[in-house]
Motif scaffolding. Structure first.
Motif, PDB file in Angstrom:
ATOM      1  N   ILE A 116     -31.838  -0.892   3.415  1.00  0.00           N
ATOM      2  CA  ILE A 116     -31.097  -2.060   3.117  1.00  0.00           C
ATOM      3  C   ILE A 116     -30.006  -2.059   3.144  1.00  0.00           C
ATOM      4  O   ILE A 116     -29.084  -2.901   3.639  1.00  0.00           O
ATOM      5  CB  ILE A 116     -31.913  -2.532   1.986  1.00  0.00           C
ATOM      6  N   PHE A 117     -29.556  -0.952   2.469  1.00  0.00           N
ATOM      7  CA  PHE A 117     -28.161  -0.989   2.377  1.00  0.00           C
ATOM      8  C   PHE A 117     -27.283  -0.879   3.676  1.00  0.00           C
ATOM      9  O   PHE A 117     -26.193  -1.333   3.796  1.00  0.00           O
ATOM     10  CB  PHE A 117     -27.623   0.520   1.320  1.00  0.00           C
ATOM     11  N   SER A 118     -27.813  -0.011   4.618  1.00  0.00           N
ATOM     12  CA  SER A 118     -27.113   0.300   6.026  1.00  0.00           C
ATOM     13  C   SER A 118     -27.289  -1.203   6.721  1.00  0.00           C
ATOM     14  O   SER A 118     -26.094  -1.484   7.473  1.00  0.00           O
ATOM     15  CB  SER A 118     -28.093   1.215   6.658  1.00  0.00           C
ATOM     16  N   TYR A 119     -28.075  -1.866   6.576  1.00  0.00           N
ATOM     17  CA  TYR A 119     -28.097  -2.988   7.211  1.00  0.00           C
ATOM     18  C   TYR A 119     -26.937  -4.019   6.649  1.00  0.00           C
ATOM     19  O   TYR A 119     -26.124  -4.534   7.685  1.00  0.00           O
ATOM     20  CB  TYR A 119     -29.410  -3.890   6.868  1.00  0.00           C
ATOM     21  N   TYR A 120     -27.013  -3.980   5.318  1.00  0.00           N
ATOM     22  CA  TYR A 120     -25.974  -4.956   4.724  1.00  0.00           C
ATOM     23  C   TYR A 120     -24.391  -4.433   5.228  1.00  0.00           C
ATOM     24  O   TYR A 120     -23.588  -5.197   5.167  1.00  0.00           O
ATOM     25  CB  TYR A 120     -26.044  -5.432   3.401  1.00  0.00           C
ATOM     26  N   ARG A 121     -24.334  -3.006   5.166  1.00  0.00           N
ATOM     27  CA  ARG A 121     -22.936  -2.553   5.494  1.00  0.00           C
ATOM     28  C   ARG A 121     -22.773  -2.360   6.994  1.00  0.00           C
ATOM     29  O   ARG A 121     -21.610  -1.735   7.314  1.00  0.00           O
ATOM     30  CB  ARG A 121     -22.747  -1.218   4.817  1.00  0.00           C
ATOM     31  N   ALA A 122     -23.772  -2.734   7.939  1.00  0.00           N
ATOM     32  CA  ALA A 122     -23.654  -2.558   9.154  1.00  0.00           C
ATOM     33  C   ALA A 122     -23.368  -0.933   9.712  1.00  0.00           C
ATOM     34  O   ALA A 122     -22.637  -0.824  10.628  1.00  0.00           O
ATOM     35  CB  ALA A 122     -22.435  -3.720   9.857  1.00  0.00           C
ATOM     36  N   LEU A 123     -24.129  -0.363   8.896  1.00  0.00           N
ATOM     37  CA  LEU A 123     -24.135   1.348   9.343  1.00  0.00           C
ATOM     38  C   LEU A 123     -25.243   1.574   9.946  1.00  0.00           C
ATOM     39  O   LEU A 123     -26.222   1.268   9.884  1.00  0.00           O
ATOM     40  CB  LEU A 123     -23.941   2.104   7.990  1.00  0.00           C
ATOM     41  N   ASN A 124     -25.091   2.734  10.756  1.00  0.00           N
ATOM     42  CA  ASN A 124     -26.230   3.404  11.476  1.00  0.00           C
ATOM     43  C   ASN A 124     -27.344   4.169  10.619  1.00  0.00           C
ATOM     44  O   ASN A 124     -26.976   5.196   9.869  1.00  0.00           O
ATOM     45  CB  ASN A 124     -25.597   4.337  12.528  1.00  0.00           C
TER      46      ASN A 124
END
Length: 261
Positions: free
Chosen positions: A105-113
């Motif tokens: 979820i965190f990766s999605y909101y921070r636009a991280l791979n």
């Protein structure tokens, strides 16, 4: 015997278990912060993630334990005990599932791979688990059946594993060493040219930890049971299958870059 309490400052009690957990956490965060910038993940991203994921993972570890203990416990009659983590009852798988969910979820909101994030987290998690298992040593838990002797181990471990009149298999130690070996393997191979694709360090973790935990869990005498099944063994087997399946799937994706690229 080594007491589980490390220090006391007035009303504040510091246990060896918590010191082991926090030491493992610090090491894992340090490793992720060093590797993150190479994969486009800033140190601030790592710190922000930990500040969110760590407390939620503790809650997840407790809820996982309570859920699978519910048929055999009196939590329904004494709901206050659900919050009493100082009485024991944190399941690592509950923490891992929660942490992985928060990471996605965190990766999605921070636009991280997310595959890169999982890759930089995997070795640190193994190291943290290797260190954290020593908390079980101080608490005299996570052990196996009674044995005649433990002469192959240092005397301080032998003394601590003399429980209820018998020496016990130090399954905490077996898992700690297994996790440490897995950490060393990942650290040695993850930057080898054209060896691992993105995500495969994390998938290796699933296979490595799952297979080791499956075997070691069978030696323990304090396993979480759910209607007669060892919960951790079932989940470990699932993780091994999932990890192998993800590696096979990843290898078929021709456009997926290798880890070091």
């Amino acid at each position: 015997m080594i007491e589980p309490v490390a220090f006391e400052f007035g009303p504040i009690t510091i246990r060896w278990y918590s010191l082991c957990i926090m030491t493992g956490l610090v090491l894992a965060v340090y490793l992720a912060m060093r590797e993150g910038p190479k994969k486009g993940i800033r140190t601030d991203d790592v710190l922000d993630f930990i500040l969110i994921a760590f407390p939620l993972s503790i809650i997840g570890a407790r809820l996982y334990y309570v859920f699978f203990q519910w048929p055999y416990s009196d939590y329904a009659q004494h709901p206050g005990e659900i919050l009493a983590v100082w009485h024991g009852g944190l399941a690592i798988y509950g923490g891992l599932i929660t942490g992985a969910t928060v990471l996605l979820i965190f990766s999605y909101y921070r636009a991280l791979n997310p595959f890169n994030f999982l890759d930089i987290a995997a070795p640190g998690v193994l190291l943290a688990q290797a260190v954290g298992r020593w908390g079980n040593f101080f608490n005299q838990e996570a052990y196996g059946r009674a044995v005649a002797h433990l002469n192959y181990l240092p005397s301080f471990i032998q003394r601590q594993m003399f429980i209820e009149g018998s020496y016990r298999l130090p399954t905490f130690l077996f898992e700690s060493l297994w996790n440490l070996l897995g950490f060393i393997i990942i650290m040695l191979v993850r930057h080898r040219p054209h060896f691992l694709k993105e995500g495969e360090a994390a998938f290796f973790y699933l296979v490595w930890y799952g297979s080791g935990r499956f075997i070691i869990e069978g030696l323990r005498t304090d396993s979480l049971l759910f209607y007669g099944f060892r919960v951790s063994q079932c989940l470990s087997l699932l993780l091994v299958v999932l990890g192998i399946g993800l590696i096979v799937w990843r290898r078929k994706q021709k456009t997926i870059p290798y880890y070091q690229e």
